[in-house]
Every structure is written in C-alpha cells, then in structure tokens.
Design a protein around this motif. Sequence first.
Motif, PDB file in Angstrom:
ATOM      1  N   ASP A  63     -71.352  12.028   8.867  1.00 38.57           N
ATOM      2  CA  ASP A  63     -70.759  10.928   9.344  1.00 38.57           C
ATOM      3  C   ASP A  63     -69.088  10.962   9.109  1.00 38.57           C
ATOM      4  O   ASP A  63     -68.948  11.580   7.876  1.00 38.57           O
ATOM      5  CB  ASP A  63     -70.969   9.724   8.459  1.00 38.57           C
ATOM      6  N   HIS A  64     -68.111  10.860  10.088  1.00 37.82           N
ATOM      7  CA  HIS A  64     -67.159  11.085   9.954  1.00 37.82           C
ATOM      8  C   HIS A  64     -66.172  10.771   8.785  1.00 37.82           C
ATOM      9  O   HIS A  64     -66.409   9.369   8.160  1.00 37.82           O
ATOM     10  CB  HIS A  64     -66.332  10.422  11.220  1.00 37.82           C
ATOM     11  N   GLY A  65     -65.416  11.715   8.137  1.00 44.54           N
ATOM     12  CA  GLY A  65     -64.862  11.389   7.142  1.00 44.54           C
ATOM     13  C   GLY A  65     -65.616  11.292   5.718  1.00 44.54           C
ATOM     14  O   GLY A  65     -65.056  10.840   4.604  1.00 44.54           O
ATOM     15  N   SER A  66     -66.955  11.535   6.124  1.00 40.35           N
ATOM     16  CA  SER A  66     -67.476  11.317   4.529  1.00 40.35           C
ATOM     17  C   SER A  66     -68.101  12.465   3.521  1.00 40.35           C
ATOM     18  O   SER A  66     -68.301  12.405   2.688  1.00 40.35           O
ATOM     19  CB  SER A  66     -69.046  10.889   4.772  1.00 40.35           C
ATOM     20  N   GLY A  88     -72.201  14.304   1.407  1.00 43.88           N
ATOM     21  CA  GLY A  88     -71.634  13.413   2.182  1.00 43.88           C
ATOM     22  C   GLY A  88     -72.608  12.609   2.824  1.00 43.88           C
ATOM     23  O   GLY A  88     -73.865  12.683   2.298  1.00 43.88           O
ATOM     24  N   LYS A  89     -72.436  11.832   4.029  1.00 48.23           N
ATOM     25  CA  LYS A  89     -73.166  10.967   4.578  1.00 48.23           C
ATOM     26  C   LYS A  89     -73.771  11.493   5.820  1.00 48.23           C
ATOM     27  O   LYS A  89     -72.914  11.830   6.700  1.00 48.23           O
ATOM     28  CB  LYS A  89     -72.689   9.437   4.576  1.00 48.23           C
ATOM     29  N   VAL A  90     -75.318  11.511   6.323  1.00 49.34           N
ATOM     30  CA  VAL A  90     -75.773  11.594   7.589  1.00 49.34           C
ATOM     31  C   VAL A  90     -76.544  10.385   7.837  1.00 49.34           C
ATOM     32  O   VAL A  90     -77.254   9.986   7.179  1.00 49.34           O
ATOM     33  CB  VAL A  90     -76.508  12.928   7.274  1.00 49.34           C
ATOM     34  N   ASP A  91     -75.839   9.731   8.990  1.00 43.54           N
ATOM     35  CA  ASP A  91     -76.467   8.321   9.153  1.00 43.54           C
ATOM     36  C   ASP A  91     -76.629   7.326   8.066  1.00 43.54           C
ATOM     37  O   ASP A  91     -77.678   6.504   7.995  1.00 43.54           O
ATOM     38  CB  ASP A  91     -77.850   8.399   9.882  1.00 43.54           C
ATOM     39  N   ALA A 140     -68.601  27.314   9.824  1.00 49.04           N
ATOM     40  CA  ALA A 140     -69.474  26.356   9.026  1.00 49.04           C
ATOM     41  C   ALA A 140     -69.038  25.167   8.910  1.00 49.04           C
ATOM     42  O   ALA A 140     -69.589  23.958   8.827  1.00 49.04           O
ATOM     43  CB  ALA A 140     -69.511  27.029   7.510  1.00 49.04           C
ATOM     44  N   ARG A 141     -67.636  24.716   8.952  1.00 45.33           N
ATOM     45  CA  ARG A 141     -67.040  23.576   8.835  1.00 45.33           C
ATOM     46  C   ARG A 141     -67.072  22.832  10.003  1.00 45.33           C
ATOM     47  O   ARG A 141     -67.212  21.368  10.116  1.00 45.33           O
ATOM     48  CB  ARG A 141     -65.463  23.694   8.393  1.00 45.33           C
ATOM     49  N   GLU A 142     -67.261  23.468  11.420  1.00 45.84           N
ATOM     50  CA  GLU A 142     -67.128  22.970  12.613  1.00 45.84           C
ATOM     51  C   GLU A 142     -68.846  22.215  12.464  1.00 45.84           C
ATOM     52  O   GLU A 142     -68.842  20.981  12.907  1.00 45.84           O
ATOM     53  CB  GLU A 142     -67.055  23.746  13.579  1.00 45.84           C
TER      54      GLU A 142
END
Length: 201
Positions: free
Chosen positions: A47-50, A82-85, A38-40
């Motif tokens: 987005d990285h780190g979001s 978090g953020k996606v794009d 799931a985490r992978e």
Amino acid sequence: MDLNLEKVVELERRKERILQMGGVARVEAQHKAGKLTARERIGELFDHGSFHELDSLVKHRCALFGMDEVEIPADAVVTGFGKVDGGTVYIAAQDYTVFGGTYGEMHGKKFCKVIDMAYNARVPFIQMIDSGGARLQEGQDSSEWYALLFRRHTLYNGVIPQISLLMGHCGGGAAYGPALTDFIIMVEGTSFMYMGGTSFC
C-alpha cells in the motif's frame, strides 16, 4: 566544516548510493530483461507509503578475493514491513542489479531477522527471489546463513503464511528455500529455477 555535519553529509551520500542499488546501467539492463528492481517491486505490492525498510546500511565483512574493495548496497536484499491491502506483511526482496542478488552472510542475517519478525507478529512473510544463489566469495559464511533460513522456513511452517515470488534467477539455495514455503509463484518468461540438476522455467 563541522565534524558532525561531515558525518551527516557522508551518511546522506551513502544512503543515496544505496537507493541506486546496482547503478543506472544495471537497472536499465534489468528493465530491458522485463524485470523491476527490488524497491520497484515492493512499491507495486505494498500500500502506498506504508513500507518501512530495515537495515539498508548493512555492509558485508568479506575481505577475500578482493571483496574488501567491493561495495554491495544493502547487501543485495531489501527487507522491511508494511501493509498489503491493509494487512501487515514482512518481506525480503533480492535485487539482481546488485552483485547478482547473491546471498552472503549479511544478506542471510537480514533475511532471518525479517522472517523472525513476521513469526513474532504472526503475520505473512514474502520473499521475492531474483538471485544467482550463494555468494561463493564468502564461502561457508554464506552457506551457514542459508541453513539458518531453511531451518526457519521449516519451524514456522503452519504458523505463518510463507510466500515465495520467483521474479528472475533462482539458482541453488535460491531454489531450495522457496520449496520449503507454502506458496510458490513464478513469473512467466522471466523466472528460472535451478535445483539439484533439474531446471524449471
């Protein structure tokens, strides 16, 4: 050792166990099956780190069938936002390495909490399904929270986008829920949906 320091050390150990989810052997088996944890999966999507995880320390309360001796890290589902794009998204991602990704009471509470948050923020909700379905050891507690999630899928229809990503096993309730969402995306070769006597691959 100071009592407060002991508590901090134990908390750090517990968090480390939770991050390992089902453990090395089960994670390796997941990878051999061509699937991610799931985490992978979350790491690949957001987005990285979001990404901010919610309720990772939740524990089930079932004591039947020896369940009081069983630890289920994060209750087999990773939830958060978090953020996606660049856009905010809420997610619930089941982890098959932990108790087959089965859906129990606390698992369901985490699902319902995060879809409610998506509704209140008026942003998309994504569910990554990789689950054997209801956690039968928990009986009606599991079924009740499936019903409460399905109600939310229905009430939030047309208000927020609801997206189901079928990443592996999708048995029983794990198949019914996605059928109530706006989009269903299945992974070729690894996703299997079983619904009411009919199966789809």
